[in-house]
Design an enzyme around this catalytic site. Sequence first.
Site, PDB file in Angstrom:
ATOM      1  N   GLY A  10       0.850  -1.189   0.000  1.00  0.00           N
ATOM      2  CA  GLY A  10       0.000   0.000   0.000  1.00  0.00           C
ATOM      3  C   GLY A  10       0.888   1.242   0.000  1.00  0.00           C
ATOM      4  N   GLN A  11       0.244   2.383   0.000  1.00  0.00           N
ATOM      5  CA  GLN A  11       0.947   3.664  -0.068  1.00  0.00           C
ATOM      6  C   GLN A  11       1.953   3.839   1.091  1.00  0.00           C
ATOM      7  OE1 GLN A  11      -0.407   8.229  -0.609  1.00  0.00           O
ATOM      8  NE2 GLN A  11      -1.835   6.976   0.512  1.00  0.00           N
ATOM      9  N   LEU A  12       1.500   3.672   2.314  1.00  0.00           N
ATOM     10  CA  LEU A  12       2.381   3.837   3.471  1.00  0.00           C
ATOM     11  C   LEU A  12       3.295   2.622   3.635  1.00  0.00           C
ATOM     12  CD1 LEU A  12       3.258   5.386   6.014  1.00  0.00           C
ATOM     13  CD2 LEU A  12       1.377   4.290   7.243  1.00  0.00           C
ATOM     14  N   ASP A  36      -3.351 -12.393   3.908  1.00  0.00           N
ATOM     15  CA  ASP A  36      -4.648 -11.752   4.142  1.00  0.00           C
ATOM     16  C   ASP A  36      -4.866 -11.670   5.656  1.00  0.00           C
ATOM     17  OD1 ASP A  36      -7.327 -11.179   4.534  1.00  0.00           O
ATOM     18  OD2 ASP A  36      -7.986 -12.341   2.795  1.00  0.00           O
ATOM     19  N   ALA A  60      -5.326  -2.249   5.519  1.00  0.00           N
ATOM     20  CA  ALA A  60      -6.637  -1.720   5.902  1.00  0.00           C
ATOM     21  C   ALA A  60      -7.521  -1.598   4.676  1.00  0.00           C
ATOM     22  CB  ALA A  60      -6.476  -0.338   6.553  1.00  0.00           C
ATOM     23  N   TYR A  61      -8.801  -1.563   4.928  1.00  0.00           N
ATOM     24  CA  TYR A  61      -9.780  -1.197   3.901  1.00  0.00           C
ATOM     25  C   TYR A  61      -9.844   0.330   3.967  1.00  0.00           C
ATOM     26  CZ  TYR A  61     -14.077  -1.284   1.150  1.00  0.00           C
ATOM     27  OH  TYR A  61     -15.019  -1.108   0.164  1.00  0.00           O
ATOM     28  N   THR A  62      -9.363   1.009   2.916  1.00  0.00           N
ATOM     29  CA  THR A  62      -9.159   2.465   3.023  1.00  0.00           C
ATOM     30  C   THR A  62     -10.059   3.306   2.112  1.00  0.00           C
ATOM     31  OG1 THR A  62      -7.345   2.301   1.440  1.00  0.00           O
ATOM     32  CG2 THR A  62      -6.749   2.271   3.761  1.00  0.00           C
ATOM     33  N   ASP A 102      -7.352  10.146  11.562  1.00  0.00           N
ATOM     34  CA  ASP A 102      -8.048  11.340  12.046  1.00  0.00           C
ATOM     35  C   ASP A 102      -9.568  11.154  11.971  1.00  0.00           C
ATOM     36  OD1 ASP A 102      -7.927  11.213   9.253  1.00  0.00           O
ATOM     37  OD2 ASP A 102      -7.868  13.396   8.994  1.00  0.00           O
ATOM     38  N   TYR A 125     -15.914   3.760   7.873  1.00  0.00           N
ATOM     39  CA  TYR A 125     -14.456   3.572   7.957  1.00  0.00           C
ATOM     40  C   TYR A 125     -13.960   4.023   9.336  1.00  0.00           C
ATOM     41  CZ  TYR A 125      -9.558   4.993   7.179  1.00  0.00           C
ATOM     42  OH  TYR A 125      -8.207   5.205   7.282  1.00  0.00           O
TER      43      TYR A 125
HETATM   44  N1  NAP Z   1      -4.522   7.372   3.108  1.00  0.00           N
HETATM   45  C1  NAP Z   1      -4.802   8.242   4.067  1.00  0.00           C
HETATM   46  O1  NAP Z   1      -5.013   9.443   3.814  1.00  0.00           O
HETATM   47  C2  NAP Z   1      -4.868   7.779   5.504  1.00  0.00           C
HETATM   48  C3  NAP Z   1      -5.246   8.716   6.496  1.00  0.00           C
HETATM   49  C4  NAP Z   1      -5.275   8.286   7.823  1.00  0.00           C
HETATM   50  C5  NAP Z   1      -4.958   6.986   8.152  1.00  0.00           C
HETATM   51  N2  NAP Z   1      -4.630   6.097   7.172  1.00  0.00           N
HETATM   52  C6  NAP Z   1      -4.303   4.715   7.551  1.00  0.00           C
HETATM   53  O2  NAP Z   1      -2.963   4.452   7.163  1.00  0.00           O
HETATM   54  C7  NAP Z   1      -2.828   3.068   6.818  1.00  0.00           C
HETATM   55  C8  NAP Z   1      -2.176   2.958   5.460  1.00  0.00           C
HETATM   56  O3  NAP Z   1      -3.000   3.624   4.509  1.00  0.00           O
HETATM   57  P1  NAP Z   1      -2.609   3.720   2.975  1.00  0.00           P
HETATM   58  O4  NAP Z   1      -2.956   5.058   2.500  1.00  0.00           O
HETATM   59  O5  NAP Z   1      -1.221   3.198   2.790  1.00  0.00           O
HETATM   60  O6  NAP Z   1      -3.665   2.697   2.370  1.00  0.00           O
HETATM   61  P2  NAP Z   1      -3.565   1.757   1.100  1.00  0.00           P
HETATM   62  O7  NAP Z   1      -2.637   2.332   0.088  1.00  0.00           O
HETATM   63  O8  NAP Z   1      -4.972   1.457   0.702  1.00  0.00           O
HETATM   64  O9  NAP Z   1      -2.887   0.458   1.688  1.00  0.00           O
HETATM   65  C9  NAP Z   1      -3.587  -0.492   2.432  1.00  0.00           C
HETATM   66  C10 NAP Z   1      -3.101  -1.835   1.984  1.00  0.00           C
HETATM   67  O10 NAP Z   1      -3.819  -2.842   2.720  1.00  0.00           O
HETATM   68  C11 NAP Z   1      -4.065  -3.901   1.839  1.00  0.00           C
HETATM   69  N3  NAP Z   1      -5.168  -4.740   2.279  1.00  0.00           N
HETATM   70  C12 NAP Z   1      -6.503  -4.562   2.109  1.00  0.00           C
HETATM   71  N4  NAP Z   1      -7.183  -5.601   2.613  1.00  0.00           N
HETATM   72  C13 NAP Z   1      -6.252  -6.458   3.128  1.00  0.00           C
HETATM   73  C14 NAP Z   1      -6.329  -7.719   3.769  1.00  0.00           C
HETATM   74  N5  NAP Z   1      -7.493  -8.349   3.988  1.00  0.00           N
HETATM   75  N6  NAP Z   1      -5.166  -8.333   4.149  1.00  0.00           N
HETATM   76  C15 NAP Z   1      -3.961  -7.740   3.920  1.00  0.00           C
HETATM   77  N7  NAP Z   1      -3.827  -6.557   3.306  1.00  0.00           N
HETATM   78  C16 NAP Z   1      -4.966  -5.921   2.915  1.00  0.00           C
HETATM   79  C17 NAP Z   1      -4.383  -3.232   0.516  1.00  0.00           C
HETATM   80  O11 NAP Z   1      -4.204  -4.157  -0.540  1.00  0.00           O
HETATM   81  P3  NAP Z   1      -5.061  -3.965  -1.909  1.00  0.00           P
HETATM   82  O12 NAP Z   1      -4.640  -2.644  -2.465  1.00  0.00           O
HETATM   83  O13 NAP Z   1      -4.629  -5.134  -2.725  1.00  0.00           O
HETATM   84  O14 NAP Z   1      -6.499  -4.003  -1.492  1.00  0.00           O
HETATM   85  C18 NAP Z   1      -3.359  -2.100   0.489  1.00  0.00           C
HETATM   86  O15 NAP Z   1      -2.147  -2.504  -0.136  1.00  0.00           O
HETATM   87  C19 NAP Z   1      -4.230   2.486   6.910  1.00  0.00           C
HETATM   88  O16 NAP Z   1      -4.373   1.854   8.162  1.00  0.00           O
HETATM   89  C20 NAP Z   1      -5.149   3.686   6.838  1.00  0.00           C
HETATM   90  O17 NAP Z   1      -6.367   3.449   7.514  1.00  0.00           O
HETATM   91  C21 NAP Z   1      -4.571   6.472   5.853  1.00  0.00           C
END
Ligand code: NAP
Length: 280
Positions: A10-12, A36, A60-62, A102, A125
Amino acid sequence: MTVLVTGAYGQLGQDILKTLKDNNINCVGFSRYALDVTDYKALERCFEKYRPDVVIHCAAYTNIDKAELDKDLCMRVNVTGAQNIANLCKKHDCKLAFISADYVFDGKSDKPYEIIDPPKPINYYGVTKYEAELFIRKALEKYFIIRTSCLFGYFGDNFVKNIIKKSQSQVPYYVVDDQISSPTYTADLAGFILEMIKSDKYGTYHATNEGQCSRYELAKYIAEYTNSQNYPKPIHSKYYTTLAKHPLYTVLSKSSLDLGGFKRLPEYRDALRRFLKTLD
Ligand SMILES: NC(=O)c1ccc[n+]([C@@H]2O[C@H](COP(=O)([O-])OP(=O)(O)OC[C@H]3O[C@@H](n4cnc5c(N)ncnc54)[C@H](OP(=O)(O)O)[C@@H]3O)[C@@H](O)[C@H]2O)c1
């Protein structure tokens, strides 16, 4: 120290893995297909095999809007997944760093949210992120809950990259001017998380880049900085329909970092400029 990263594609997750490798930390990272987090047995095998000292749980489901239509999956990934990880961290006496959001807050405050402010999510979410937090706090002692906001970075899609694309097109575009938060660069956050997991200062923290802005101000800054001819137009969120309700003001107070003796992250415009240079 061995670190296991979930959601590592994922992004982070990708920036965390890169930061760990750059710092010669022994680490393994898994995509959703490789591991998973809703599959307890698969997680158990993974813990047995790699014996991690720390888990950084980024999976996470984002998709905040889609979550309103896909509640069951969102709950399974964000809550059951976090519970599975927490239970195994307890069993293996392993530290857990959980990334929260947040969006656990309702956005009705007029000043930055403190750790002691009661969460009150207004979308599904947010509900699941808060439920996961509650479980982790009850189940574990060695946990870091890190709330962050509005992530942007080199890997994956994000608001900043979308605005760059729009500002390079000829098509007019609108951006909400009443949703305010602190944009946060994943590379800065990853560096911070590395410092945190090396410590034993367990607890809940707010970690974002410094400063705050509306989505519109952020988009305007990006258009200016990239010398775009196509500037965003402001729109009030009541005229911009989305499936999920989005909290209006989710700036997080960083007094928890000061109290814990952690260095604050740089200002968001400084982070944005460093990020934009990586795209050159
Ligand atoms: N993005 C934001 O602005 C933001 C803000 C606040 C907090 N956060 C938190 O920061 C964290 C990282 O966010 P991010 O932006 O990096 O999100 P992201 O790019 O959507 O990355 C999340 C990763 O989790 C994977 N995933 C989904 N379902 C899964 C499962 N059942 N088992 C294992 N992996 C699974 C996704 O894979 P697929 O892509 O293949 O589904 C994706 O690679 C998350 O906890 C998010 O809630 C994000």
